[in-house]
Design a protein around this motif. Structure first.
Motif, PDB file in Angstrom:
ATOM      1  N   THR A   1      29.485 155.846   6.687  1.00 35.89           N
ATOM      2  CA  THR A   1      28.587 156.909   7.108  1.00 35.89           C
ATOM      3  C   THR A   1      28.785 157.118   8.600  1.00 35.89           C
ATOM      4  N   SER A   2      29.046 158.352   9.000  1.00 33.26           N
ATOM      5  CA  SER A   2      29.350 158.629  10.401  1.00 33.26           C
ATOM      6  C   SER A   2      28.134 158.492  11.314  1.00 33.26           C
ATOM      7  N   GLY A   3      26.947 158.742  10.780  1.00 32.30           N
ATOM      8  CA  GLY A   3      25.761 158.715  11.617  1.00 32.30           C
ATOM      9  C   GLY A   3      25.551 160.000  12.406  1.00 32.30           C
ATOM     10  N   LEU A   4      26.455 160.955  12.226  1.00 30.00           N
ATOM     11  CA  LEU A   4      26.332 162.235  12.926  1.00 30.00           C
ATOM     12  C   LEU A   4      25.313 163.127  12.222  1.00 30.00           C
ATOM     13  N   PRO A   5      24.575 163.937  12.982  1.00 34.24           N
ATOM     14  CA  PRO A   5      23.642 164.881  12.358  1.00 34.24           C
ATOM     15  C   PRO A   5      24.389 165.898  11.489  1.00 34.24           C
ATOM     16  N   LYS A   6      23.708 166.398  10.456  1.00 38.24           N
ATOM     17  CA  LYS A   6      24.329 167.334   9.512  1.00 38.24           C
ATOM     18  C   LYS A   6      24.868 168.580  10.193  1.00 38.24           C
ATOM     19  N   ASP A   7      24.168 169.112  11.187  1.00 40.99           N
ATOM     20  CA  ASP A   7      24.648 170.322  11.853  1.00 40.99           C
ATOM     21  C   ASP A   7      25.929 170.063  12.644  1.00 40.99           C
ATOM     22  N   VAL A   8      26.052 168.878  13.230  1.00 43.67           N
ATOM     23  CA  VAL A   8      27.276 168.517  13.964  1.00 43.67           C
ATOM     24  C   VAL A   8      28.431 168.364  12.977  1.00 43.67           C
ATOM     25  N   ILE A   9      28.179 167.738  11.844  1.00 42.18           N
ATOM     26  CA  ILE A   9      29.204 167.594  10.810  1.00 42.18           C
ATOM     27  C   ILE A   9      29.654 168.966  10.328  1.00 42.18           C
ATOM     28  N   ALA A  10      28.699 169.846  10.042  1.00 39.43           N
ATOM     29  CA  ALA A  10      29.030 171.186   9.549  1.00 39.43           C
ATOM     30  C   ALA A  10      29.858 171.963  10.583  1.00 39.43           C
ATOM     31  N   ARG A  11      29.472 171.892  11.835  1.00 44.57           N
ATOM     32  CA  ARG A  11      30.189 172.613  12.896  1.00 44.57           C
ATOM     33  C   ARG A  11      31.634 172.110  13.027  1.00 44.57           C
ATOM     34  N   ASN A  12      31.817 170.820  12.980  1.00 42.85           N
ATOM     35  CA  ASN A  12      33.161 170.254  13.127  1.00 42.85           C
ATOM     36  C   ASN A  12      33.992 170.410  11.864  1.00 42.85           C
TER      37      ASN A  12
END
Length: 135
Positions: free
Chosen positions: A77-88
């Motif tokens: 699990t990256s621990g990144l927020p969903k919006d950051v994951i979606a953007r990248n």
């Protein structure tokens, strides 16, 4: 000093182990992967660092035949927020060359894994024969 090994079968096995290129090939290919370069050029460094810390390639020590098989494809699990994951993810999807490079990288990893398992199997079988164990 390999000539000091008196048992001819053990000496030959030792020579085979120390002259197999597959280990170096796997490491070198990972470092020079075009997919890896394209991925690194596409995403911000901070994102790459978070992904590497949480989900990077597993470190496998030489001769560790058990853990090599899942050093890349383990749950994380990256621990990144969903919006950051979606953007990248959108950044990655927008690069038309990235998907073919990913397919190539997956094929190369599978080929290397197959080669590694063949060579490691030969080595294990050779060690068993020298030790006179049943496979």
């Amino acid at each position: 000093q390999i000539g000091l090994i008196r048992d001819p079968a053990l000496r030959e096995l030792a020579m085979n182990i120390y002259t197999i290129d597959v280990y170096d090939d796997i490491v070198q290919e990972g470092k020079t992967s075009r997919y890896r370069a394209a991925f690194r050029m596409a995403l911000p460094y901070e994102i790459q660092q978070k992904l590497s810390d949480a989900c990077g390639d597993g470190v496998v020590l030489p001769g560790d035949y058990v853990h090599i098989a899942h050093s890349l494809d383990y749950p994380c699990t990256s621990g990144l927020p969903k919006d950051v994951i979606a953007r990248n993810a959108a950044i990655l999807r927008s690069d038309s060359e990235l998907m073919p490079l990913l397919r190539l990288r997956i094929a190369d990893v599978e080929t290397n894994l197959g080669n590694f398992m063949v060579y490691s199997g030969d080595i294990r079988n050779g060690l068993r024969a020298v030790a006179r164990e049943k496979p």
